[in-house]
Design an enzyme around this catalytic site. Structure first.
Site, mmCIF file in Angstrom:
data_model
loop_
_atom_site.group_PDB
_atom_site.id
_atom_site.type_symbol
_atom_site.label_atom_id
_atom_site.label_comp_id
_atom_site.label_asym_id
_atom_site.label_seq_id
_atom_site.Cartn_x
_atom_site.Cartn_y
_atom_site.Cartn_z
ATOM 1 N N ASP A 81 0.828 -1.209 0.000
ATOM 2 C CA ASP A 81 0.000 0.000 0.000
ATOM 3 C C ASP A 81 0.861 1.257 0.000
ATOM 4 O O ASP A 81 2.077 1.210 0.246
ATOM 5 C CB ASP A 81 -0.964 0.009 1.194
ATOM 6 C CG ASP A 81 -0.256 -0.010 2.549
ATOM 7 O OD1 ASP A 81 0.740 -0.749 2.693
ATOM 8 O OD2 ASP A 81 -0.689 0.716 3.457
ATOM 9 N N GLU A 135 -0.183 -1.035 5.630
ATOM 10 C CA GLU A 135 0.904 -0.667 6.555
ATOM 11 C C GLU A 135 0.823 0.809 6.928
ATOM 12 O O GLU A 135 1.275 1.200 8.007
ATOM 13 C CB GLU A 135 2.263 -0.960 5.915
ATOM 14 C CG GLU A 135 3.451 -0.845 6.871
ATOM 15 C CD GLU A 135 4.018 0.560 6.991
ATOM 16 O OE1 GLU A 135 4.777 0.811 7.948
ATOM 17 O OE2 GLU A 135 3.704 1.423 6.134
HETATM 18 ZN ZN LIG Z 1 6.681 1.935 4.248
#
Ligand SMILES: [Zn+2]
Length: 362
Positions: A81, A135
């Site tokens: 992401d 994340e």
């Molecule tokens: Zn990162």
């Protein structure tokens, strides 16, 4: 021939074989946190095109294993992401610089893992390649965090490398992070007769004096120097223009070296702010560098530069909490992460691929 692969990758072999082209292909699939299905599908299909890999997927977390019966297993991990786009999509190439959202943090790193996964059938260690989602947002959504709870066996290894941006340096372990609220209490009064009250904002001066006088503790672990930090990051107080305030709150952020647990860091802060009410609102432990493991030593030799301490908190701490030594190594410049101007140097991607190949090929 009628036969064709049951898992056609969207990326042709020439893209998978070239870590720069693969970085660009991954950047050009939009994958802001929570919207990673398309890129995870593409990564999964690319992994399934390699007959030497065993591939599993849960949600938008994909794992690919070699199972060669090697004495040790290592993990190469990266998130898929990015933070929200900022007029920096799709990628653009300008000489040695590849621009675009996720180029540094961390599709260039994840591209290295995918490139090696499909192109290195017989590494000297067994390898687990791990790609995960979410994340860049709250930890409860983090794919690595979720997998560490639902499928801890996926993370069984002797050593892990997280391919977060480090500009080609080895950044080992990471510091812990804690946020506390320090409360200064007073007593309300009319501002015209303020001697009947106790001004809580004035009381903050002593807390700020202690903070301004703070001296960093420095700790050397496995040759890496960790430097702690303690900072006021917010201050709140005040009732009205004619009222002596009875409450002032200061939010304090503490970064602590990984030789201390979160419990020990909290005890330190309670002592530091003795006389005041301290409430912990967030606490995550750090990760020891763990550079004594054989695969880590071999990796540092392959990189050829001395390891540094990682000062920011990263997902390496999730590996550490499972007892797996882990370090950060990636081609991106961490200072460019999350910026509109985010870019990565093509030469850093090429060098990163060479280092990892040298290490994994033995
Ligand atoms: Zn990162």
């Amino acid at each position: 021939m009628a036969a064709h692969s049951p898992f056609p990758s969207p990326w042709q072999a020439d893209v998978l074989d070239d870590p720069v082209a693969l970085t660009r292909a991954m950047v050009d699939i939009e994958s802001v946190s929570g919207d990673e299905k398309e890129i995870t599908d593409a990564v999964e299909l690319a992994l399934r095109s390699a007959p030497h890999l065993a591939v599993d997927r849960v949600g938008n977390v994909v794992r690919a294993n070699t199972n060669l019966g090697r004495a040790q297993r290592v993990i190469l991990a990266g998130h898929l992401d990015t933070v929200p786009l900022h007029d920096n999509f799709p990628s653009t190439l300008d000489g040695d610089l590849l621009y675009g959202c996720g180029t540094s943090d961390m599709k260039s790193g994840s591209a290295l893992a995918l490139h090696l996964a499909v192109s290195l059938p017989e590494p000297v260690f067994d390898v687990t390649y791990l790609f995960y989602d979410c994340e860049e947002i709250d930890a409860e959504h983090n794919g690595l965090n979720k997998i560490s709870q639902s499928h801890p066996d996926w993370l069984a290894a002797d050593f892990a490398i997280l391919l977060e941006p480090t500009y080609g340096l080895v950044e080992a372990g990471c510091q812990g992070s804690m946020r506390v609220v320090v409360r200064i209490e007073g007593r309300r009064a009319h501002a015209a007769r303020s001697w009947h009250g106790v001004n809580a904002i004035h009381g903050a001066a002593e807390v700020l004096r202690r903070l301004a006088g703070y001296e960093s503790r420095r700790v050397v672990i496995d040759g890496c120097e960790f430097r702690e930090a303690l900072n006021a990051v917010y201050i709140r107080g005040g009732v009205a223009g004619n009222v002596v305030p009875d409450l002032c709150e200061i939010d304090v952020n503490h970064r602590f070296a990984p030789d201390r647990t979160a419990v020990e860091a909290e005890a330190y802060l309670r002592d530091f702010f003795e006389g005041y009410h301290v409430e912990v609102v967030e606490a995550v432990g750090g990760a020891l560098p763990g550079l004594s493991a054989t695969p880590a030593q071999d990796f540092i030799t392959a990189v050829g530069t001395a390891p540094l301490a990682k000062l920011g908190w990263t997902d390496v701490a999730r590996f550490a909490s499972l007892g797996i030594p882990a370090l950060n190594f990636g081609p991106g410049d961490p200072n460019l992460a999350h910026t509109k101007n985010e870019h990565v140097e093509v030469t850093k991607i090429v060098e990163g691929a060479e280092v990892l190949r040298r290490w994994l090929a033995g």
